[in-house]
Design a protein around this motif. Structure first.
Motif, PDB file in Angstrom:
ATOM      1  N   MET A   1       0.841  -1.188   0.000  1.00  0.00           N
ATOM      2  CA  MET A   1       0.000   0.000   0.000  1.00  0.00           C
ATOM      3  C   MET A   1       0.879   1.242   0.000  1.00  0.00           C
ATOM      4  O   MET A   1       1.948   1.257   0.576  1.00  0.00           O
ATOM      5  CB  MET A   1      -0.910   0.034   1.243  1.00  0.00           C
ATOM      6  CG  MET A   1      -1.973  -1.038   1.280  1.00  0.00           C
ATOM      7  SD  MET A   1      -2.960  -0.983   2.768  1.00  0.00           S
ATOM      8  CE  MET A   1      -3.998   0.392   2.466  1.00  0.00           C
ATOM      9  N   SER A   2       0.358   2.289  -0.585  1.00  0.00           N
ATOM     10  CA  SER A   2       1.085   3.557  -0.582  1.00  0.00           C
ATOM     11  C   SER A   2       0.803   4.299   0.718  1.00  0.00           C
ATOM     12  O   SER A   2      -0.136   3.971   1.462  1.00  0.00           O
ATOM     13  CB  SER A   2       0.653   4.406  -1.774  1.00  0.00           C
ATOM     14  OG  SER A   2      -0.661   4.874  -1.587  1.00  0.00           O
ATOM     15  N   TYR A   3       1.611   5.321   0.998  1.00  0.00           N
ATOM     16  CA  TYR A   3       1.390   6.131   2.192  1.00  0.00           C
ATOM     17  C   TYR A   3       0.011   6.788   2.138  1.00  0.00           C
ATOM     18  O   TYR A   3      -0.693   6.889   3.140  1.00  0.00           O
ATOM     19  CB  TYR A   3       2.465   7.206   2.316  1.00  0.00           C
ATOM     20  CG  TYR A   3       3.867   6.666   2.523  1.00  0.00           C
ATOM     21  CD1 TYR A   3       4.140   5.742   3.520  1.00  0.00           C
ATOM     22  CD2 TYR A   3       4.917   7.093   1.724  1.00  0.00           C
ATOM     23  CE1 TYR A   3       5.414   5.252   3.723  1.00  0.00           C
ATOM     24  CE2 TYR A   3       6.198   6.614   1.913  1.00  0.00           C
ATOM     25  CZ  TYR A   3       6.443   5.690   2.912  1.00  0.00           C
ATOM     26  OH  TYR A   3       7.710   5.209   3.104  1.00  0.00           O
ATOM     27  N   ARG A   4      -0.384   7.217   0.948  1.00  0.00           N
ATOM     28  CA  ARG A   4      -1.686   7.855   0.790  1.00  0.00           C
ATOM     29  C   ARG A   4      -2.804   6.867   1.080  1.00  0.00           C
ATOM     30  O   ARG A   4      -3.782   7.186   1.766  1.00  0.00           O
ATOM     31  CB  ARG A   4      -1.828   8.411  -0.631  1.00  0.00           C
ATOM     32  CG  ARG A   4      -3.128   9.175  -0.856  1.00  0.00           C
ATOM     33  CD  ARG A   4      -3.273   9.640  -2.289  1.00  0.00           C
ATOM     34  NE  ARG A   4      -3.016   8.597  -3.276  1.00  0.00           N
ATOM     35  CZ  ARG A   4      -3.886   7.632  -3.587  1.00  0.00           C
ATOM     36  NH1 ARG A   4      -5.050   7.572  -3.000  1.00  0.00           N
ATOM     37  NH2 ARG A   4      -3.576   6.731  -4.495  1.00  0.00           N
ATOM     38  N   GLN A   5      -2.669   5.634   0.589  1.00  0.00           N
ATOM     39  CA  GLN A   5      -3.698   4.625   0.820  1.00  0.00           C
ATOM     40  C   GLN A   5      -3.793   4.260   2.298  1.00  0.00           C
ATOM     41  O   GLN A   5      -4.886   4.051   2.820  1.00  0.00           O
ATOM     42  CB  GLN A   5      -3.412   3.378  -0.023  1.00  0.00           C
ATOM     43  CG  GLN A   5      -3.626   3.601  -1.505  1.00  0.00           C
ATOM     44  CD  GLN A   5      -3.128   2.440  -2.350  1.00  0.00           C
ATOM     45  OE1 GLN A   5      -2.193   1.732  -1.960  1.00  0.00           O
ATOM     46  NE2 GLN A   5      -3.743   2.259  -3.519  1.00  0.00           N
ATOM     47  N   ALA A   7      -3.069   6.307   4.759  1.00  0.00           N
ATOM     48  CA  ALA A   7      -3.699   7.454   5.405  1.00  0.00           C
ATOM     49  C   ALA A   7      -5.200   7.455   5.166  1.00  0.00           C
ATOM     50  O   ALA A   7      -5.985   7.752   6.075  1.00  0.00           O
ATOM     51  CB  ALA A   7      -3.073   8.748   4.889  1.00  0.00           C
ATOM     52  N   GLU A   8      -5.642   7.110   3.957  1.00  0.00           N
ATOM     53  CA  GLU A   8      -7.080   7.057   3.665  1.00  0.00           C
ATOM     54  C   GLU A   8      -7.757   5.949   4.459  1.00  0.00           C
ATOM     55  O   GLU A   8      -8.876   6.113   4.946  1.00  0.00           O
ATOM     56  CB  GLU A   8      -7.303   6.864   2.169  1.00  0.00           C
ATOM     57  CG  GLU A   8      -7.025   8.094   1.346  1.00  0.00           C
ATOM     58  CD  GLU A   8      -7.155   7.840  -0.155  1.00  0.00           C
ATOM     59  OE1 GLU A   8      -7.494   6.715  -0.576  1.00  0.00           O
ATOM     60  OE2 GLU A   8      -6.906   8.797  -0.915  1.00  0.00           O
ATOM     61  N   ALA A   9      -7.083   4.810   4.596  1.00  0.00           N
ATOM     62  CA  ALA A   9      -7.662   3.701   5.350  1.00  0.00           C
ATOM     63  C   ALA A   9      -7.779   4.058   6.830  1.00  0.00           C
ATOM     64  O   ALA A   9      -8.756   3.688   7.491  1.00  0.00           O
ATOM     65  CB  ALA A   9      -6.813   2.440   5.176  1.00  0.00           C
ATOM     66  N   ASP A  10      -6.791   4.794   7.356  1.00  0.00           N
ATOM     67  CA  ASP A  10      -6.824   5.201   8.758  1.00  0.00           C
ATOM     68  C   ASP A  10      -7.874   6.291   8.960  1.00  0.00           C
ATOM     69  O   ASP A  10      -8.621   6.264   9.926  1.00  0.00           O
ATOM     70  CB  ASP A  10      -5.445   5.689   9.193  1.00  0.00           C
ATOM     71  CG  ASP A  10      -5.407   6.089  10.647  1.00  0.00           C
ATOM     72  OD1 ASP A  10      -5.495   7.303  10.914  1.00  0.00           O
ATOM     73  OD2 ASP A  10      -5.314   5.197  11.513  1.00  0.00           O
ATOM     74  N   GLY A  11      -7.894   7.259   8.080  1.00  0.00           N
ATOM     75  CA  GLY A  11      -8.895   8.314   8.117  1.00  0.00           C
ATOM     76  C   GLY A  11      -8.610   9.452   9.073  1.00  0.00           C
ATOM     77  O   GLY A  11      -9.337  10.437   9.095  1.00  0.00           O
ATOM     78  N   THR A  17       2.192  12.257   7.566  1.00  0.00           N
ATOM     79  CA  THR A  17       2.263  11.728   8.924  1.00  0.00           C
ATOM     80  C   THR A  17       2.553  10.235   8.892  1.00  0.00           C
ATOM     81  O   THR A  17       3.359   9.727   9.683  1.00  0.00           O
ATOM     82  CB  THR A  17       0.949  12.004   9.673  1.00  0.00           C
ATOM     83  OG1 THR A  17       0.688  13.412   9.638  1.00  0.00           O
ATOM     84  CG2 THR A  17       1.024  11.548  11.121  1.00  0.00           C
ATOM     85  N   VAL A  18       1.918   9.525   7.971  1.00  0.00           N
ATOM     86  CA  VAL A  18       2.173   8.087   7.829  1.00  0.00           C
ATOM     87  C   VAL A  18       3.636   7.851   7.476  1.00  0.00           C
ATOM     88  O   VAL A  18       4.305   6.999   8.060  1.00  0.00           O
ATOM     89  CB  VAL A  18       1.239   7.465   6.762  1.00  0.00           C
ATOM     90  CG1 VAL A  18       1.640   6.034   6.458  1.00  0.00           C
ATOM     91  CG2 VAL A  18      -0.206   7.537   7.225  1.00  0.00           C
TER      92      VAL A  18
END
Length: 168
Positions: A1-5, A7-11, A17-18
């Motif tokens: 997973m990418s850092y963006r993905q 972060a989106e999964a965490d919400g 930050t990730v």
């Protein structure tokens, strides 16, 4: 997973930050080399870094550093001479503050000083280069054919002598 993905999964956090948290936890070395973006395409996990510092070429051990310095001095002196020749092609803007038509906005002609400023030269460098251009060509070449070529300051001093003195 990418850092963006992630972060989106965490919400609750963003991708920066990730990235920082994973780096602090030493999770970055195990990161994959390729990631799959939201568009379904595969991308490298990190962008290749562009270096702003370029490594100097390997020094040739056979070349004497003193000879290398002399060559650099000759190149610099000749570059200043060429700069002066180019500047002399620009018409001097002497007395332009009293000329008719200079009271209008944008009517001021492009001067040698403007050209030097545009080239990134300091006023001192510009003056030294212009003085270097006042040395007769044959005298200039004689000075550079010596075993110990003159520095830029010595060139400017020789030009100020106005051909009445010479460097020894």
């Amino acid at each position: 997973m990418s850092y963006r993905q992630i972060a989106e999964a965490d919400g609750t956090v963003n991708n920066d930050t990730v990235r920082r948290n994973l780096a602090a936890a030493n999770a970055a070395p195990d990161a994959p080399t390729k990631i799959t973006g939201a568009d379904g395409k595969s991308y490298p996990s990190t962008k290749p870094r562009r270096s702003t510092y370029q490594e100097p070429p390997e020094a040739d051990e056979d070349v004497d550093p003193h000879l290398r310095n002399l060559a650099a001095m000759r190149i610099k002196g000749r570059a200043l001479r060429h700069y002066a020749e180019l500047m002399q092609q620009i018409e001097p803007a002497t007395g332009m503050h009293n000329s008719p038509g200079t009271k209008k906005v944008g009517a001021r002609p492009f001067s040698r000083t403007d050209a030097a400023r545009a080239a990134g030269m300091s006023p001192h460098q510009h003056k030294q280069a212009m003085r270097t251009g006042n040395i007769p060509a044959d005298q200039f070449e004689d000075m550079f054919e010596r075993d110990d070529p003159p520095t830029v300051s010595e060139l400017a001093d020789a030009a100020l002598c106005n051909n009445h003195c010479s460097l020894t």
